[in-house]
Design a protein around this motif. Structure first.
Motif, PDB file in Angstrom:
ATOM      1  N   ASP A  33     -16.809  -5.946   5.850  1.00  0.00           N
ATOM      2  CA  ASP A  33     -16.206  -4.969   4.930  1.00  0.00           C
ATOM      3  C   ASP A  33     -17.151  -4.785   3.747  1.00  0.00           C
ATOM      4  O   ASP A  33     -17.707  -5.758   3.232  1.00  0.00           O
ATOM      5  N   GLY A  45       0.812   3.159  -1.980  1.00  0.00           N
ATOM      6  CA  GLY A  45       2.125   3.100  -2.618  1.00  0.00           C
ATOM      7  C   GLY A  45       2.770   1.729  -2.472  1.00  0.00           C
ATOM      8  O   GLY A  45       3.755   1.422  -3.128  1.00  0.00           O
ATOM      9  N   ARG A 103      -0.257  -4.909  -2.432  1.00  0.00           N
ATOM     10  CA  ARG A 103      -1.125  -4.533  -1.327  1.00  0.00           C
ATOM     11  C   ARG A 103      -2.409  -5.361  -1.279  1.00  0.00           C
ATOM     12  O   ARG A 103      -2.919  -5.673  -0.195  1.00  0.00           O
ATOM     13  N   PHE A 127     -21.350  -1.087   6.953  1.00  0.00           N
ATOM     14  CA  PHE A 127     -21.832  -0.550   8.231  1.00  0.00           C
ATOM     15  C   PHE A 127     -22.527   0.774   7.953  1.00  0.00           C
ATOM     16  O   PHE A 127     -21.998   1.611   7.222  1.00  0.00           O
ATOM     17  N   LYS A 244      -7.393   7.989  -2.760  1.00  0.00           N
ATOM     18  CA  LYS A 244      -7.981   7.921  -1.423  1.00  0.00           C
ATOM     19  C   LYS A 244      -7.442   9.087  -0.594  1.00  0.00           C
ATOM     20  O   LYS A 244      -6.541   9.779  -1.050  1.00  0.00           O
ATOM     21  N   ASP A 265      -6.183   4.171  10.046  1.00  0.00           N
ATOM     22  CA  ASP A 265      -6.496   5.483   9.463  1.00  0.00           C
ATOM     23  C   ASP A 265      -7.667   6.156  10.187  1.00  0.00           C
ATOM     24  O   ASP A 265      -7.712   7.390  10.296  1.00  0.00           O
TER      25      ASP A 265
HETATM   26  C1  LIG Z   1      -2.353   6.798  -2.450  1.00  0.00           C
HETATM   27  C2  LIG Z   1      -1.910   6.258  -1.115  1.00  0.00           C
HETATM   28  C3  LIG Z   1      -0.643   5.697  -0.982  1.00  0.00           C
HETATM   29  C4  LIG Z   1      -0.232   5.146   0.234  1.00  0.00           C
HETATM   30  N1  LIG Z   1       0.983   4.539   0.301  1.00  0.00           N
HETATM   31  C5  LIG Z   1       1.378   3.941   1.459  1.00  0.00           C
HETATM   32  C6  LIG Z   1       2.603   3.199   1.513  1.00  0.00           C
HETATM   33  O1  LIG Z   1       3.318   3.068   0.507  1.00  0.00           O
HETATM   34  N2  LIG Z   1       2.953   2.630   2.693  1.00  0.00           N
HETATM   35  C7  LIG Z   1       2.165   2.737   3.817  1.00  0.00           C
HETATM   36  O2  LIG Z   1       2.544   2.215   4.883  1.00  0.00           O
HETATM   37  N3  LIG Z   1       0.998   3.414   3.779  1.00  0.00           N
HETATM   38  C8  LIG Z   1       0.569   3.999   2.631  1.00  0.00           C
HETATM   39  N4  LIG Z   1      -0.632   4.647   2.586  1.00  0.00           N
HETATM   40  C9  LIG Z   1      -1.489   4.659   3.782  1.00  0.00           C
HETATM   41  C10 LIG Z   1      -2.137   3.284   3.991  1.00  0.00           C
HETATM   42  O3  LIG Z   1      -2.746   2.847   2.789  1.00  0.00           O
HETATM   43  C11 LIG Z   1      -3.176   3.346   5.111  1.00  0.00           C
HETATM   44  O4  LIG Z   1      -2.608   3.984   6.223  1.00  0.00           O
HETATM   45  C12 LIG Z   1      -3.666   1.951   5.496  1.00  0.00           C
HETATM   46  O5  LIG Z   1      -4.389   1.367   4.437  1.00  0.00           O
HETATM   47  C13 LIG Z   1      -4.548   2.028   6.733  1.00  0.00           C
HETATM   48  O6  LIG Z   1      -5.133   0.780   6.987  1.00  0.00           O
HETATM   49  P1  LIG Z   1      -6.593   0.704   7.624  1.00  0.00           P
HETATM   50  O7  LIG Z   1      -6.864  -0.747   7.819  1.00  0.00           O
HETATM   51  O8  LIG Z   1      -6.703   1.633   8.760  1.00  0.00           O
HETATM   52  O9  LIG Z   1      -7.581   1.306   6.507  1.00  0.00           O
HETATM   53  P2  LIG Z   1      -7.909   0.791   5.055  1.00  0.00           P
HETATM   54  O10 LIG Z   1      -6.790   0.019   4.480  1.00  0.00           O
HETATM   55  O11 LIG Z   1      -8.411   1.978   4.303  1.00  0.00           O
HETATM   56  O12 LIG Z   1      -9.135  -0.217   5.266  1.00  0.00           O
HETATM   57  C14 LIG Z   1     -10.405   0.259   5.624  1.00  0.00           C
HETATM   58  C15 LIG Z   1     -11.425  -0.792   5.193  1.00  0.00           C
HETATM   59  O13 LIG Z   1     -12.692  -0.400   5.706  1.00  0.00           O
HETATM   60  C16 LIG Z   1     -13.680  -0.676   4.735  1.00  0.00           C
HETATM   61  N5  LIG Z   1     -14.815   0.210   5.004  1.00  0.00           N
HETATM   62  C17 LIG Z   1     -14.827   1.568   4.975  1.00  0.00           C
HETATM   63  N6  LIG Z   1     -16.043   2.020   5.301  1.00  0.00           N
HETATM   64  C18 LIG Z   1     -16.829   0.934   5.544  1.00  0.00           C
HETATM   65  C19 LIG Z   1     -18.182   0.751   5.916  1.00  0.00           C
HETATM   66  N7  LIG Z   1     -18.996   1.794   6.130  1.00  0.00           N
HETATM   67  N8  LIG Z   1     -18.655  -0.519   6.070  1.00  0.00           N
HETATM   68  C20 LIG Z   1     -17.844  -1.577   5.870  1.00  0.00           C
HETATM   69  N9  LIG Z   1     -16.532  -1.463   5.499  1.00  0.00           N
HETATM   70  C21 LIG Z   1     -16.036  -0.234   5.350  1.00  0.00           C
HETATM   71  C22 LIG Z   1     -12.967  -0.382   3.413  1.00  0.00           C
HETATM   72  O14 LIG Z   1     -13.616  -1.076   2.363  1.00  0.00           O
HETATM   73  C23 LIG Z   1     -11.568  -0.901   3.676  1.00  0.00           C
HETATM   74  O15 LIG Z   1     -11.412  -2.239   3.281  1.00  0.00           O
HETATM   75  C24 LIG Z   1      -1.079   5.209   1.370  1.00  0.00           C
HETATM   76  C25 LIG Z   1      -2.350   5.802   1.245  1.00  0.00           C
HETATM   77  C26 LIG Z   1      -2.761   6.309   0.024  1.00  0.00           C
HETATM   78  C27 LIG Z   1      -4.137   6.912  -0.087  1.00  0.00           C
END
Ligand SMILES: Cc1cc2nc3c(=O)[nH]c(=O)nc-3n(C[C@H](O)[C@H](O)[C@H](O)COP(=O)(O)OP(=O)(O)OC[C@H]3O[C@@H](n4cnc5c(N)ncnc54)[C@H](O)[C@@H]3O)c2cc1C
Length: 361
Positions: A33, A45, A103, A127, A244, A265
């Protein structure tokens, strides 16, 4: 050169859960990461539905209780309803159980579960791309058998693998506000957050407040809309504002190649009508981890990941994406239309929409 069986990019909920379940099968798992401190800053949120609500939305998902066994210290405030508020500030409460979490700590907890299973997490490592089957990263080259893109909506792994990325993600910002708030999640619709909604999600002695919007319905910046929201409610903001992008069109069409998968995501695993993505990232992450390990151990094809997450999540996610598309078409764009549509749908249909159920037969 550094070698690993499964390389996971991103230590959010999707990446850490993938890592946990892959490592539990005995393959070597490395997560990278780019953040030095996992989970921070919080751009979320922080709302989680109860296990019962998750089961109701995704009845085909296995062992919800085990996957979502979140310690009490991370359940900061139980909530029992979602309050939908129309542009004229008329509201109706939909019973919906959930809790607010911290979170940053939540993400660290999921990462520690992966480490407990033997996964290695390399922090501060970005990455860049894949070249000749090797991952080029800021910490050097990594050779892998399977690579997983859990790196959010702008996924570089997806791009390297030639997989589609979420279309038209919308921006959203959030901050912490001090004060006492009712134990309900409040969503405000209309000009306060054109094309999406603004929210108050209560915590202990404070609340997570934020705004999402769709630029095609809004004139002005997201910062201006957030300031308007803060001023309207006289919030006492005690943190930085963080933002974001949120996928809004449902899952992408393809989430695997012969050697790679995308999850969370990065794959559009988000409920389009409310932007919730944590539970989906975790449900898909477990499937992804299982299939990645089986691929290394016995050659299981990665297409089975897509088949399995589709069985569990595709129908509800498509219903939600259709609901959001209909809202874009008929409800957003003017306060009058938003108010009329909310009235026409009524509490029962709005409750169905939030739970990814069909609103029309
Ligand atoms: C403002 C906001 C409010 C939200 N509220 C809610 C809520 O209340 N409840 C809910 O269920 N969902 C909520 N969401 C959605 C939720 O945050 C995401 O769906 C969730 O975080 C997805 O998890 P993930 O692991 O796919 O991605 P992420 O949590 O975004 O994790 C991705 C990781 O990849 C890393 N990364 C990215 N690019 C690279 C790279 N090139 N090299 C190395 N590391 C990298 C990042 O640093 C990060 O740690 C919200 C989103 C936003 C923007």
């Amino acid at each position: 050169m550094f070698k690993t069986d499964v390389l996971i990019v991103g230590a959010g909920p999707a990446g850490s859960v993938t890592a946990r379940y892959a490592a539990s099968k005995g393959v070597t798992v490395t997560v990278i990461d780019r953040k030095h401190e996992l989970g921070a800053p919080v751009r979320c949120g922080e709302f989680m539905p109860s296990d019962e609500e998750i089961k109701g939305m995704f009845p085909n998902a296995a062992d919800i209780g085990g996957l979502f066994d979140i310690p009490g210290r991370l359940r900061l405030r139980e909530t029992d309803a979602i309050r939908l508020t129309d542009p004229k500030m008329r509201s109706s409460d939909i019973p919906f159980a959930g809790y607010t979490t911290d979170r940053a700590e939540f993400d660290r907890h999921l990462a520690s579960l992966a480490e407990d299973e033997g996964a290695e997490i390399i922090r501060g490592c970005a990455f860049h791309r894949i070249e000749d089957g090797i991952a080029r990263t800021s910490a050097g080259d990594i050779q892998y058998k399977v690579i997983v893109g859990a790196d959010g909506p702008g996924s570089r792994v997806s791009r390297s693998l030639g997989l589609p990325r979420p279309r038209e993600p919308y921006p959203a910002v959030t901050a912490q506000a001090r004060g006492d708030f009712d134990p309900v999640v409040v969503m405000f619709f209309g000009g306060i957050a054109p094309g999406a909604y603004s929210w108050i999600i209560p915590k202990k002695g404070q609340a997570n407040v934020g705004v999402g919007f769709s630029p095609k319905f809004a004139s002005g910046t997201l910062g201006e809309f957030f300031d308007k929201f803060v001023n309207k409610h006289n919030f006492d903001i005690i943190s930085r504002t963080e933002g974001k992008y949120v996928p809004s069109k449902g899952p992408v069409a393809k989430t695997y190649t012969d050697t790679g998968m995308t999850v969370g995501d990065a794959a559009g695993h988000v409920i389009s009508v409310n932007g919730g993505g944590i539970p989906l990232a975790m449900i898909a992450g477990r499937i992804c981890g299982d299939v990645a390990a089986d691929n290394v151990l016995e050659g299981r094809k990665l297409i089975e990941y897509q088949t399995e997450w589709s069985r569990v999540m595709l129908k509800p996610l498509k219903i939600a994406a259709r609901g959001k598309a209909l809202a874009d078409l008929f409800a957003f764009g003017s306060d009058r239309r938003t108010g009329i549509c909310m009235k026409l749908l009524g509490k029962r249909r709005m409750a169905k929409l939030i739970r990814c159920k069909r609103i029309f037969p």
